[in-house]
Design a protein around this motif. Structure first.
Motif, PDB file in Angstrom:
ATOM      1  N   ASN A 109       0.852  -1.178   0.000  1.00  0.00           N
ATOM      2  CA  ASN A 109       0.000   0.000   0.000  1.00  0.00           C
ATOM      3  C   ASN A 109       0.898   1.242   0.000  1.00  0.00           C
ATOM      4  O   ASN A 109       1.597   1.497   0.980  1.00  0.00           O
ATOM      5  N   ARG A 110       0.862   2.001  -1.088  1.00  0.00           N
ATOM      6  CA  ARG A 110       1.686   3.211  -1.170  1.00  0.00           C
ATOM      7  C   ARG A 110       1.077   4.279  -0.269  1.00  0.00           C
ATOM      8  O   ARG A 110      -0.040   4.701  -0.444  1.00  0.00           O
ATOM      9  N   ARG A 111       1.856   4.752   0.707  1.00  0.00           N
ATOM     10  CA  ARG A 111       1.387   5.758   1.660  1.00  0.00           C
ATOM     11  C   ARG A 111       1.878   7.154   1.307  1.00  0.00           C
ATOM     12  O   ARG A 111       1.284   8.143   1.725  1.00  0.00           O
ATOM     13  N   GLN A 112       2.983   7.234   0.556  1.00  0.00           N
ATOM     14  CA  GLN A 112       3.557   8.547   0.252  1.00  0.00           C
ATOM     15  C   GLN A 112       4.422   8.448  -1.000  1.00  0.00           C
ATOM     16  O   GLN A 112       5.124   7.467  -1.202  1.00  0.00           O
ATOM     17  N   ASP A 113       4.366   9.476  -1.830  1.00  0.00           N
ATOM     18  CA  ASP A 113       5.272   9.633  -2.965  1.00  0.00           C
ATOM     19  C   ASP A 113       5.566  11.126  -3.041  1.00  0.00           C
ATOM     20  O   ASP A 113       4.895  11.880  -3.717  1.00  0.00           O
ATOM     21  N   HIS A 114       6.561  11.558  -2.279  1.00  0.00           N
ATOM     22  CA  HIS A 114       6.864  12.977  -2.109  1.00  0.00           C
ATOM     23  C   HIS A 114       8.242  13.279  -2.683  1.00  0.00           C
ATOM     24  O   HIS A 114       9.171  12.483  -2.518  1.00  0.00           O
ATOM     25  N   ILE A 115       8.389  14.416  -3.319  1.00  0.00           N
ATOM     26  CA  ILE A 115       9.648  14.772  -3.986  1.00  0.00           C
ATOM     27  C   ILE A 115      10.831  14.825  -3.026  1.00  0.00           C
ATOM     28  O   ILE A 115      11.936  14.424  -3.365  1.00  0.00           O
ATOM     29  N   LYS A 116      10.625  15.282  -1.804  1.00  0.00           N
ATOM     30  CA  LYS A 116      11.736  15.420  -0.851  1.00  0.00           C
ATOM     31  C   LYS A 116      11.775  14.265   0.159  1.00  0.00           C
ATOM     32  O   LYS A 116      12.823  13.733   0.470  1.00  0.00           O
ATOM     33  N   ARG A 117      10.603  13.878   0.689  1.00  0.00           N
ATOM     34  CA  ARG A 117      10.565  12.836   1.729  1.00  0.00           C
ATOM     35  C   ARG A 117      10.571  11.423   1.156  1.00  0.00           C
ATOM     36  O   ARG A 117      10.793  10.464   1.884  1.00  0.00           O
ATOM     37  N   GLY A 118      10.307  11.281  -0.145  1.00  0.00           N
ATOM     38  CA  GLY A 118      10.443   9.988  -0.796  1.00  0.00           C
ATOM     39  C   GLY A 118       9.183   9.148  -0.842  1.00  0.00           C
ATOM     40  O   GLY A 118       8.079   9.623  -0.621  1.00  0.00           O
ATOM     41  N   LEU A 119       9.403   7.887  -1.127  1.00  0.00           N
ATOM     42  CA  LEU A 119       8.329   6.889  -1.231  1.00  0.00           C
ATOM     43  C   LEU A 119       8.208   6.137   0.082  1.00  0.00           C
ATOM     44  O   LEU A 119       9.223   5.810   0.705  1.00  0.00           O
ATOM     45  N   VAL A 120       6.971   5.820   0.474  1.00  0.00           N
ATOM     46  CA  VAL A 120       6.740   4.997   1.660  1.00  0.00           C
ATOM     47  C   VAL A 120       5.618   4.019   1.333  1.00  0.00           C
ATOM     48  O   VAL A 120       4.577   4.418   0.795  1.00  0.00           O
ATOM     49  N   TYR A 121       5.848   2.758   1.674  1.00  0.00           N
ATOM     50  CA  TYR A 121       4.861   1.700   1.463  1.00  0.00           C
ATOM     51  C   TYR A 121       4.591   0.971   2.769  1.00  0.00           C
ATOM     52  O   TYR A 121       5.511   0.749   3.556  1.00  0.00           O
ATOM     53  N   GLU A 122       3.342   0.579   2.976  1.00  0.00           N
ATOM     54  CA  GLU A 122       2.982  -0.373   4.040  1.00  0.00           C
ATOM     55  C   GLU A 122       2.976  -1.750   3.411  1.00  0.00           C
ATOM     56  O   GLU A 122       2.484  -1.935   2.310  1.00  0.00           O
ATOM     57  N   LEU A 123       3.503  -2.721   4.140  1.00  0.00           N
ATOM     58  CA  LEU A 123       3.595  -4.081   3.626  1.00  0.00           C
ATOM     59  C   LEU A 123       2.531  -4.969   4.271  1.00  0.00           C
ATOM     60  O   LEU A 123       2.151  -4.740   5.421  1.00  0.00           O
ATOM     61  N   PRO A 124       2.078  -5.967   3.552  1.00  0.00           N
ATOM     62  CA  PRO A 124       1.104  -6.890   4.146  1.00  0.00           C
ATOM     63  C   PRO A 124       1.758  -7.739   5.235  1.00  0.00           C
ATOM     64  O   PRO A 124       2.976  -7.993   5.192  1.00  0.00           O
ATOM     65  N   GLU A 125       0.984  -8.141   6.187  1.00  0.00           N
ATOM     66  CA  GLU A 125       1.501  -8.973   7.273  1.00  0.00           C
ATOM     67  C   GLU A 125       2.038 -10.286   6.706  1.00  0.00           C
ATOM     68  O   GLU A 125       1.474 -10.872   5.789  1.00  0.00           O
ATOM     69  N   GLY A 126       3.172 -10.717   7.228  1.00  0.00           N
ATOM     70  CA  GLY A 126       3.767 -11.978   6.794  1.00  0.00           C
ATOM     71  C   GLY A 126       4.592 -11.868   5.523  1.00  0.00           C
ATOM     72  O   GLY A 126       5.028 -12.883   4.985  1.00  0.00           O
ATOM     73  N   GLN A 127       4.842 -10.646   5.033  1.00  0.00           N
ATOM     74  CA  GLN A 127       5.620 -10.442   3.811  1.00  0.00           C
ATOM     75  C   GLN A 127       7.046 -10.963   3.996  1.00  0.00           C
ATOM     76  O   GLN A 127       7.691 -10.663   5.009  1.00  0.00           O
ATOM     77  N   ASP A 128       7.530 -11.735   3.058  1.00  0.00           N
ATOM     78  CA  ASP A 128       8.905 -12.226   3.074  1.00  0.00           C
ATOM     79  C   ASP A 128       9.846 -11.023   2.968  1.00  0.00           C
ATOM     80  O   ASP A 128       9.736 -10.234   2.025  1.00  0.00           O
ATOM     81  N   PRO A 129      10.770 -10.850   3.918  1.00  0.00           N
ATOM     82  CA  PRO A 129      11.683  -9.704   3.863  1.00  0.00           C
ATOM     83  C   PRO A 129      12.500  -9.630   2.577  1.00  0.00           C
ATOM     84  O   PRO A 129      12.875  -8.560   2.131  1.00  0.00           O
ATOM     85  N   ARG A 130      12.759 -10.778   1.965  1.00  0.00           N
ATOM     86  CA  ARG A 130      13.533 -10.785   0.719  1.00  0.00           C
ATOM     87  C   ARG A 130      12.841  -9.941  -0.360  1.00  0.00           C
ATOM     88  O   ARG A 130      13.494  -9.261  -1.149  1.00  0.00           O
ATOM     89  N   VAL A 131      11.508  -9.950  -0.378  1.00  0.00           N
ATOM     90  CA  VAL A 131      10.750  -9.158  -1.355  1.00  0.00           C
ATOM     91  C   VAL A 131      11.043  -7.670  -1.151  1.00  0.00           C
ATOM     92  O   VAL A 131      11.232  -6.920  -2.111  1.00  0.00           O
ATOM     93  N   ALA A 132      11.094  -7.236   0.113  1.00  0.00           N
ATOM     94  CA  ALA A 132      11.371  -5.830   0.416  1.00  0.00           C
ATOM     95  C   ALA A 132      12.769  -5.434  -0.033  1.00  0.00           C
ATOM     96  O   ALA A 132      12.963  -4.378  -0.641  1.00  0.00           O
ATOM     97  N   VAL A 133      13.763  -6.269   0.249  1.00  0.00           N
ATOM     98  CA  VAL A 133      15.144  -5.953  -0.142  1.00  0.00           C
ATOM     99  C   VAL A 133      15.256  -5.917  -1.662  1.00  0.00           C
ATOM    100  O   VAL A 133      15.863  -5.001  -2.228  1.00  0.00           O
ATOM    101  N   GLU A 134      14.682  -6.890  -2.338  1.00  0.00           N
ATOM    102  CA  GLU A 134      14.763  -6.911  -3.803  1.00  0.00           C
ATOM    103  C   GLU A 134      14.109  -5.676  -4.411  1.00  0.00           C
ATOM    104  O   GLU A 134      14.635  -5.085  -5.358  1.00  0.00           O
ATOM    105  N   PHE A 135      12.957  -5.266  -3.859  1.00  0.00           N
ATOM    106  CA  PHE A 135      12.304  -4.060  -4.357  1.00  0.00           C
ATOM    107  C   PHE A 135      13.205  -2.843  -4.143  1.00  0.00           C
ATOM    108  O   PHE A 135      13.380  -2.019  -5.045  1.00  0.00           O
ATOM    109  N   LEU A 136      13.775  -2.715  -2.948  1.00  0.00           N
ATOM    110  CA  LEU A 136      14.645  -1.572  -2.667  1.00  0.00           C
ATOM    111  C   LEU A 136      15.843  -1.536  -3.617  1.00  0.00           C
ATOM    112  O   LEU A 136      16.182  -0.479  -4.152  1.00  0.00           O
ATOM    113  N   LEU A 137      16.474  -2.678  -3.858  1.00  0.00           N
ATOM    114  CA  LEU A 137      17.631  -2.704  -4.756  1.00  0.00           C
ATOM    115  C   LEU A 137      17.234  -2.313  -6.175  1.00  0.00           C
ATOM    116  O   LEU A 137      17.922  -1.521  -6.832  1.00  0.00           O
ATOM    117  N   ASP A 138      16.114  -2.856  -6.645  1.00  0.00           N
ATOM    118  CA  ASP A 138      15.632  -2.508  -7.990  1.00  0.00           C
ATOM    119  C   ASP A 138      15.302  -1.024  -8.087  1.00  0.00           C
ATOM    120  O   ASP A 138      15.683  -0.349  -9.043  1.00  0.00           O
TER     121      ASP A 138
END
Length: 160
Positions: A109-138
């Motif tokens: 769930n995208r919570r913020q897309d701001h030019i200075k403060r950046g992007l912020v997402y809420e993740l679903p419960e039980g999300q595999d952390p590897r998905v978060a790292v891969e998204f950040l690297l991409d």
């Protein structure tokens, strides 16, 4: 607030230690830890830091900074895990990422897309952390204003 810091240098094909630390932080469930991730950039590509420049520029940092915070209880309410990304990609970074083939994972769930403060997402419960790292690297690979080395630094921060 005293913080312990642990640095982990890693490459995309070898993220096991980073994922292990994320799972450890998530298992605590106390909200007293998080992880920052950023690309390693050769010193000759690193721009000079200027606090005054930061005050008057509308963009985020040329070297992106990603943050993962595990889900935790705060004042008797569950706060879902989140991913944040400060970057120099400008306005509507989520749209730019999508155009470049980087889409937010299912259930995010995208919570913020701001030019200075950046992007912020809420993740679903039980999300595999590897998905978060891969998204950040991409995402950081696409939004960096400097050439990246393919090596990364994770900084695990925990409150004492």
């Amino acid at each position: 607030m005293a913080l312990d810091k642990r640095h982990i240098r890693f490459e995309r094909l070898n993220m096991e230690e980073v994922v292990h630390e994320m799972l450890t932080l998530a298992a605590r469930g106390d909200g007293k830890g998080w992880m920052n991730v950023q690309p390693l950039v050769a010193d000759e590509n690193r721009p000079p830091e200027s606090p005054i420049f930061k005050l008057f520029t509308a963009k985020g940092p040329p070297i992106p900074l990603g943050t993962w915070v595990p889900g935790h209880h705060h004042r008797d309410k569950w706060q879902p895990a989140s991913v944040g990304l400060q970057h120099a990609g400008g306005r509507h970074a989520a749209k730019l990422l999508e155009e470049r083939g980087v889409t937010e994972p299912d259930g995010w769930n995208r919570r913020q897309d701001h030019i200075k403060r950046g992007l912020v997402y809420e993740l679903p419960e039980g999300q595999d952390p590897r998905v978060a790292v891969e998204f950040l690297l991409d995402a950081m690979s696409q939004l960096a204003a400097l050439p990246l080395s393919g090596r990364w630094l994770a900084i695990v921060l925990t409150q004492r």
